[in-house]
Write a protein that holds these residues in place. Structure first.
Motif, PDB file in Angstrom:
ATOM      1  N   ASP A 184      53.617  47.563  37.589  1.00 12.21           N
ATOM      2  CA  ASP A 184      53.636  46.582  38.659  1.00 12.21           C
ATOM      3  C   ASP A 184      53.373  45.212  38.026  1.00 12.21           C
ATOM      4  O   ASP A 184      52.718  45.116  36.997  1.00 12.21           O
ATOM      5  CB  ASP A 184      52.534  46.951  39.669  1.00 12.21           C
ATOM      6  CG  ASP A 184      52.339  45.882  40.721  1.00 12.21           C
ATOM      7  OD1 ASP A 184      53.345  45.466  41.338  1.00 12.21           O
ATOM      8  OD2 ASP A 184      51.184  45.449  40.926  1.00 12.21           O
ATOM      9  N   ASP A 192      52.611  41.802  40.023  1.00 10.22           N
ATOM     10  CA  ASP A 192      51.613  40.935  40.644  1.00 10.22           C
ATOM     11  C   ASP A 192      50.269  41.618  40.815  1.00 10.22           C
ATOM     12  O   ASP A 192      50.169  42.692  41.417  1.00 10.22           O
ATOM     13  CB  ASP A 192      52.119  40.441  42.007  1.00 10.22           C
ATOM     14  CG  ASP A 192      53.079  39.268  41.833  1.00 10.22           C
ATOM     15  OD1 ASP A 192      52.712  38.308  41.129  1.00 10.22           O
ATOM     16  OD2 ASP A 192      54.193  39.333  42.381  1.00 10.22           O
ATOM     17  N   THR A 203      48.626  43.124  38.749  1.00  4.90           N
ATOM     18  CA  THR A 203      48.393  44.186  37.767  1.00  4.90           C
ATOM     19  C   THR A 203      48.484  43.578  36.367  1.00  4.90           C
ATOM     20  O   THR A 203      47.540  43.661  35.586  1.00  4.90           O
ATOM     21  CB  THR A 203      49.408  45.324  37.937  1.00  4.90           C
ATOM     22  OG1 THR A 203      49.218  45.919  39.225  1.00  4.90           O
ATOM     23  CG2 THR A 203      49.257  46.383  36.858  1.00  4.90           C
ATOM     24  N   ASP A 249      48.197  47.969  41.423  1.00  8.62           N
ATOM     25  CA  ASP A 249      46.931  47.634  42.092  1.00  8.62           C
ATOM     26  C   ASP A 249      46.930  47.998  43.573  1.00  8.62           C
ATOM     27  O   ASP A 249      45.965  47.713  44.264  1.00  8.62           O
ATOM     28  CB  ASP A 249      46.623  46.133  41.951  1.00  8.62           C
ATOM     29  CG  ASP A 249      47.586  45.275  42.753  1.00  8.62           C
ATOM     30  OD1 ASP A 249      48.807  45.348  42.489  1.00  8.62           O
ATOM     31  OD2 ASP A 249      47.131  44.560  43.669  1.00  8.62           O
ATOM     32  N   GLN A 250      48.037  48.592  44.055  1.00 11.74           N
ATOM     33  CA  GLN A 250      48.083  48.874  45.489  1.00 11.74           C
ATOM     34  C   GLN A 250      48.327  50.358  45.790  1.00 11.74           C
ATOM     35  O   GLN A 250      49.259  50.973  45.285  1.00 11.74           O
ATOM     36  CB  GLN A 250      49.156  48.021  46.175  1.00 11.74           C
ATOM     37  CG  GLN A 250      48.757  46.550  46.183  1.00 11.74           C
ATOM     38  CD  GLN A 250      49.487  45.749  47.232  1.00 11.74           C
ATOM     39  OE1 GLN A 250      49.804  46.250  48.310  1.00 11.74           O
ATOM     40  NE2 GLN A 250      49.757  44.501  46.916  1.00 11.74           N
ATOM     41  N   ASP A 309      52.205  51.283  45.046  1.00  9.05           N
ATOM     42  CA  ASP A 309      52.252  51.809  43.678  1.00  9.05           C
ATOM     43  C   ASP A 309      51.839  53.278  43.591  1.00  9.05           C
ATOM     44  O   ASP A 309      52.533  54.101  42.984  1.00  9.05           O
ATOM     45  CB  ASP A 309      51.335  50.967  42.782  1.00  9.05           C
ATOM     46  CG  ASP A 309      51.713  49.488  42.804  1.00  9.05           C
ATOM     47  OD1 ASP A 309      52.909  49.188  42.621  1.00  9.05           O
ATOM     48  OD2 ASP A 309      50.821  48.656  43.017  1.00  9.05           O
TER      49      ASP A 309
HETATM   50 MG   LIG Z   1      50.623  44.390  42.779  1.00  6.26          MG
END
Ligand SMILES: [Mg+2]
Length: 179
Positions: free
Chosen positions: A32, A34, A36, A116-117, A121
């Motif tokens: 990923d 953004d 990350t 990060d999601q 993700d």
């Molecule tokens: Mg992200």
């Protein structure tokens, strides 16, 4: 519920070393962008991630970007990080994860999804049969739509026994360990 459970929960990509990957049988990573690798919306250099990408690649790990960012933003960073991959990936649609793993020439179980999601993700990565690695977001961008997702993430992760949220992300030693 287990589709929302990351296989690993780490502070940041710096914790991912060739040894970490070997121990999990991983030969490739989908990354990923953004929050990350690069802080959300930023175009500034982010040396720790840029160095990490170079080191992991030179260890023979296959890498590709899998980002929902605009094509323009993804293309910029793709060039600067020298990564294959795409923007507007349509995460969590598992088809894009499978395609990306295929493009690396690896079976899903040898590919890690790093992001990060939870609801993009991790969910998509788990649906596609990848190894999922959740990282703390680089910055806490409390956009209205993100705020709801973060609240739900916190609840799901609490059920799995993990503390999650700004007070955890902002612990002082979030940079990569010194080894
Ligand atoms: Mg992200």
């Amino acid at each position: 519920m287990s589709l929302l459970r990351p296989d690993d929960l780490i502070r940041g990509v710096g914790e991912i070393t060739p040894e970490f990957l070997a121990a999990r049988g991983l030969r490739g990573l989908l990354l990923d962008l953004d929050n990350t690798l690069i802080p959300y919306h930023s175009y500034d250099d982010y040396p720790s991630s840029q160095t990490w990408v170079t080191e992991i690649r030179s260890a023979g790990i296959r890498l590709a970007l899998l980002s929902n960012a605009t094509h323009r933003r993804a293309e910029q960073w793709r060039g600067r990080l020298e990564l294959e991959g795409i923007g507007m990936a349509g995460k969590p649609n598992p088809a894009s994860f499978r395609r990306a793993a295929q493009a690396l020439g690896l079976p899903p179980h040898q590919v890690g999804m790093v992001g990060d999601q939870l609801f993009t993700d991790v969910l998509g990565g788990n649906l596609a049969g990848l190894h999922t690695i959740l990282v703390h977001p680089l910055i806490d961008n409390a956009l209205p739509h993100t705020r709801l997702a973060r609240l739900l993430e916190r609840r799901v992760l609490a059920r799995h026994g993990h503390a999650w949220g700004p007070e955890v992300w902002q612990t002082p030693d979030r940079e990569e360990p010194s080894q």
